[in-house]
Scaffold this active site. Structure first.
Site, short mmCIF file in Angstrom:
data_model
loop_
_atom_site.label_atom_id
_atom_site.label_comp_id
_atom_site.label_asym_id
_atom_site.label_seq_id
_atom_site.Cartn_x
_atom_site.Cartn_y
_atom_site.Cartn_z
N GLU A 73 0.83 -1.21 0.00
CA GLU A 73 0.00 0.00 0.00
C GLU A 73 0.86 1.26 0.00
OE1 GLU A 73 -2.07 -2.92 2.90
OE2 GLU A 73 -0.09 -2.63 2.01
N ARG A 209 14.63 -24.27 -4.78
CA ARG A 209 15.36 -24.09 -3.53
C ARG A 209 15.37 -22.63 -3.11
NH1 ARG A 209 20.82 -27.89 -4.25
NH2 ARG A 209 19.74 -29.91 -4.20
N LEU A 229 23.04 -28.52 -1.22
CA LEU A 229 21.74 -27.98 -0.83
C LEU A 229 21.69 -26.46 -0.91
CD1 LEU A 229 20.88 -30.25 2.26
CD2 LEU A 229 20.36 -30.62 -0.17
N GLY A 309 15.82 -38.68 1.98
CA GLY A 309 15.52 -39.77 1.07
C GLY A 309 14.12 -40.34 1.20
#
Length: 376
Positions: A73, A209, A229, A309
């Site tokens: 806004e 990711r 990762l 896994g």
């Protein structure tokens, strides 16, 4: 080639044609378009877009660009040209999420709207954050402002599915992701790593990711795959690395200990903070998931991409603690023997992408909107 990591308009928009929308819906659709631009940059805040309309003409636009920065806004009103500022007090403000009513990192947007004497405010959906949750609408209403609610509400909620899940279910939004061969294997015989997805899909995974707060793997995946990762795309943001290692078996030579990203090791032995590394102790029990999700909630982590896994995927599936599944299937990778991919639970398909030899299917829980309730 790039695909949006979470293309709201391709995946979720419930209205089939812009032409059949009402004027309010068309303006709200523009708010949602603007809000999407903040994806990956505003968490833990929600995605919000806003426009100001005077007699059928948009005179201001804005969206929340970065956590801690001006809200949508504020950006919208700041964008109004000097020659149009005289019209602010006779315009309609559209905003995809209820204006905030509390002092946070920025002043309350509801107070600013009242000061600017904007007579009409149209809102997509309410804000589930406890310090707002209807109080912004209440402030506007008490000031004599006409408030219209629930315009493209389902789309507005779905756009912020992570934010709503976090505040209404007190846990992160959970995305399960795996890649499988043509015959449904996720690893070869002896659990050896398989290169299943192609380079285009790998780029997309790095975008995924970057879009999520955290990424989770288990001990076996860390030992076998030794993943980094991280998000290796230009401008990509690294998620928090989460690893379940009950017995603290992982050697410090693994990439997850390289200090390039914040890392949390969930275990049942030890509690310690060492710079970017946090050993988080959970109570020893057969099922760590409830304690894990409670801890992630307390840490303010709104979304988790679970990369494996198989045991971890199946634990989330069996506990019903998941929201979305992204399954990558390769048409040219095959292994005679190996480990089967997790069995799909009761799910609802909503999208398929094709990237050369890879097919990516997106699933969500049936009736996901039932878990993201209306606020009024």
């Amino acid at each position: 080639m790039q695909l949006s990591p979470d293309n709201f308009f391709a995946n979720h928009c419930v209205l089939c044609s812009f032409a059949v929308m009402t004027a309010d819906e068309q303006y709200m659709f523009r708010c949602l378009e603007l809000a999407q631009k903040g994806a990956g940059d505003v968490a833990p805040n929600p995605l919000v877009g806003s426009i100001l309309v005077h007699e059928g003409r948009i005179i201001g636009e804005g969206y929340h660009k970065a956590y801690g920065g001006p809200h949508a806004e504020v950006e919208c009103l700041a964008s109004v040209a000097e020659s149009d500022r005289q019209f602010i007090s006779s315009s309609t403000l559209y905003v995809s999420l209820e204006p905030c009513s509390h002092q946070g990192k920025t002043p309350p947007c509801a107070d600013m709207i009242i000061r600017e004497r904007i007579p009409v405010v149209v809102i997509g959906c309410g804000d589930p954050f406890p310090l707002v949750n209807g109080s912004g609408i209440g402030k506007l209403d008490a000031a004599g402002i006409l408030v219209k609610q629930h315009v493209l509400e389902a789309d507005a909620i779905m756009l912020n599915k992570r934010f709503f899940t976090f505040h209404q279910q007190q846990r992160p939004y959970i995305i399960l992701k795996w890649a499988q061969t043509l015959n449904g294997m996720i690893a070869g015989e002896g659990k050896e790593r398989l290169q299943i997805s192609n380079s285009f899909t790998n780029q997309l995974v790095h975008q995924w990711r970057s879009a999520e707060s955290a990424i989770l793997i288990g001990t076996e995946t860390a030992l076998i795959d030794n993943p980094r990762l991280t998000s290796r795309i230009p401008g990509g943001r690294n998620p928090v690395r989460l690893v379940i290692d009950r017995e603290l078996r992982l050697p410090k030579s693994l990439h997850i200990f390289d200090a390039t990203a914040q890392t949390i090791i969930f275990n049942t032995r030890h509690e310690e903070r060492l710079g970017n590394l946090y050993y988080c102790r959970l109570e020893e029990c057969n099922d760590l998931l409830p304690g894990l999700l409670n801890k992630l909630y307390s840490l303010g982590i709104q979304s988790v991409l679970v990369e494996g896994g198989k045991k971890i995927h199946e634990s989330f599936i069996h506990a019903g603690l998941w929201d979305e599944i992204r399954m990558i299937s390769s048409s040219d990778t095959y292994t005679q023997q190996g480990y089967q991919a997790p069995a799909l639970p009761d799910i609802q398909w909503f999208k398929t992408d094709h990237l050369q030899t890879d097919r990516i299917d997106y699933f969500q829980k049936p009736a996901i909107m039932e878990g993201l309730g209306r606020i009024s």
